[in-house]
Design an enzyme around this catalytic site. Structure first.
Site, PDB file in Angstrom:
ATOM      1  CD  GLU A 323      -3.262   0.965   2.146  1.00 32.46           C
ATOM      2  OE1 GLU A 323      -4.046   1.858   1.870  1.00 32.46           O
ATOM      3  OE2 GLU A 323      -3.008  -0.152   3.097  1.00 32.46           O
ATOM      4  CG  HIS A 352       6.354 -30.208   3.163  1.00 33.83           C
ATOM      5  ND1 HIS A 352       6.734 -31.143   2.726  1.00 33.83           N
ATOM      6  CD2 HIS A 352       6.999 -29.677   4.164  1.00 33.83           C
ATOM      7  CE1 HIS A 352       7.615 -31.606   3.698  1.00 33.83           C
ATOM      8  NE2 HIS A 352       7.640 -30.688   4.721  1.00 33.83           N
ATOM      9  CE  LYS A 456     -11.605   2.881   1.888  1.00 36.88           C
ATOM     10  NZ  LYS A 456     -11.130   3.600   2.969  1.00 36.88           N
TER      11      LYS A 456
END
Length: 527
Positions: A323, A352, A456
């Site tokens: 960000e 793994h 937003k």
């Protein structure tokens, strides 16, 4: 040409540094920069030191919002540019201490008696910071309060969290939002309040607000006579707010030593203010990021902490770094598309998972190993003769590091003595400073987030279209409409979005969907 063990040992001695005052060591020897790289970068990093100095003195660091950036003052209020800010920080710390003591002593109680659990409602930095600290320092049998988080607007996710809380009437709710209008946090608060009312409990007498003074949430808490209100300041961004009330209050309620958390960060700040690169671990990190990605973020950063307690650190850093650094334009308005992608989980789990690709696949990354020297157990079990589980963990770290180096894959190794409030504070401060330095090196503003605001705005637009769709179909209740008819009727050119909205509403029983041969000819009507 492949480096011999002898050459690597010499390089290690040249580029391995210890910082005893903060219990940190840093090895950058397995980054493949040439010997003259640090010298060539000296003018740039010196400019970064100056920029950081000005930021800490109170320069306007976020011109978009005309505000200072002062998360460094949180752990050393004496650095604050005004007496008023200094007093606010100190008073808030004192208020946190007093409030927490009253909660722990049962002076402040819920309808069910002494508060035993904590529900934190927030999103982004208002959740990731407290989550990381909780996971790093918590113990389910030793913490003073159990903790849960609501960090999304997923109703099913909220119900899952609610189902794990033994008694809502002895649960303290922390609602964290600077503006008080963040939809995800507001929705979490409203869903929680609805549950309290369904159970015939009084939500307001179980709740605390952490928000900006005068915000929508602050007004709700004031009018509802909530238990307490703690401040969020405009000079602290969400992703750097963990050492404000946002992170300190839940940490203190869980029983962690927040004074040590702050001390670790403050001591790290002191080290990372040194303008000599050889003595500054944050500057070295920033320069390694610059080197590996050619100053353009062309390589991803893989965070591999070899300790379960630090599992959420990669998630926390993902927001802090991406960000802050993921920007379309530089400080002069030039199109640069900067950024640094971050991902990771923990060792040795990743042995793994994706280590296979890191060693043999695309060489589009560098690794940051985080080594914790102390196993953290009083009595170690020997799983083989003279070998403990911790020995295996350390072996996997060193082995993976070596295996990657043999294939020319770059890595940095950070070492701490143990996971403690002090060392967690050090790690938080170290990466905050490294982000600031790197942003200066690539000339972007680390302290704004226009892309988040754009998202937003777009989301608000979708909700507006959904409401128009529902209103139209409600008015024409006797008539089913296909997607093109609905879009035309509400004057919307984006037919695809209307298709997705109708499919979602139908799946949740809020619209009726008449089956057709093709999903594009299906007709929708109000329920």
């Amino acid at each position: 040409m492949k480096s011999t063990p002898q050459k690597q040992w010499k390089r290690f001695q040249n580029y391995y540094s210890e910082y005893p005052s903060i219990g940190l060591a840093l090895d950058i020897s397995r980054m493949n920069f040439p010997e003259d790289f640090l010298l060539k970068m000296e003018p740039r990093i010196q400019k970064a030191f100056v920029a950081m100095h000005e930021l800490e003195r109170g320069a306007i660091a976020n011109p978009d919002e005309n505000r200072m950036v002062g998360h460094y003052w949180l752990r050393d209020p004496s650095l604050a540019p005004t007496q008023n800010i200094k007093m606010e920080i100190e008073e808030t710390l004192a208020e946190i201490k007093t409030f927490v003591e009253k909660i722990h002593q049962g002076v402040i109680r819920g309808q069910g008696g002494v508060f035993t659990h904590l529900l934190v409602i927030g999103i982004g930095g208002s959740a990731l910071g407290p989550q990381f600290v909780s996971a790093a320092l918590g113990h389910p049998r030793k913490d003073k309060m159990g903790i849960r988080f609501i960090d999304n607007t997923d109703p099913d996710g909220m119900d899952r969290v609610f189902s794990t809380i033994p008694h809502m009437d002895s649960t303290l709710c922390l609602v964290i939002s600077k503006s008080g209008a963040t939809p995800e946090t507001r929705n979490g608060m409203l869903e929680t309040r609805a549950l309290y009312r369904k159970l015939n409990f009084h939500f307001e007498s179980h709740s605390v607000a952490i928000t900006a003074k005068g915000s929508a949430l602050d007004n709700v808490a004031l009018e509802g006579h909530w238990l307490a209100r703690f401040p969020m300041w405009d000079w602290v961004g969400g992703r750097t707010s963990v050492l404000s009330a946002v992170g300190l209050l839940p940490a203190a309620l869980q029983g962690f030593d927040i004074a040590e958390l702050l001390t670790g960060a403050r001591e790290c700040d002191m080290i990372t203010r040194i303008s000599d690169v050889t003595k500054n671990p944050a500057a070295k990190l920033a320069l390694m990021w610059f080197w590996s990605g050619n100053g353009k973020g062309t390589k991803d950063m893989v965070i591999l902490p070899y300790k379960d307690r630090l599992e959420l650190f990669s998630k926390y850093l993902q927001q802090l770094i991406m960000e802050s650094l993921g920007k379309e334009k530089d400080r002069h308005g030039n199109l640069v598309h900067q950024g640094l992608a971050v991902y990771g989980n923990k060792g040795s789990t990743d042995q793994h998972a994706y280590i296979q690709q890191l060693r043999d696949g695309l060489n589009n990354f560098f690794v940051t190993f985080i080594e914790v020297l102390q196993d953290g157990v009083k009595v170690a079990t020997h799983v083989e003769p003279k070998v403990t589980s911790g020995d295996f963990l350390e072996g996997f770290l060193l082995g993976t590091r070596r295996a990657l180096h043999e294939k020319g894959r770059e890595s940095v190794t950070l070492t701490i003595e143990k996971v403690s409030p002090f060392s967690v504070g050090v790690l938080i401060a170290l990466f905050e400073r490294a982000v600031g330095f790197y942003a200066s090196l690539v000339d972007v503003n680390a302290y704004h987030q226009p892309g988040v605001e754009a998202g937003k705005t777009a989301a608000a637009r979708i909700l507006e279209l959904q409401l128009k769709t529902l209103n139209y179909l409600t008015r024409s209740a006797l008539q089913a409409n296909d997607i093109d008819e609905i879009a035309s009727a509400i004057g919307e050119d984006d037919v695809e979005t209307i298709f997705k909205i109708c499919a979602y509403l139908a799946a949740n029983g809020r619209l009726q969907n008449s089956c057709e041969d093709s999903p594009f000819t299906a007709k929708y009507s109000a329920v």
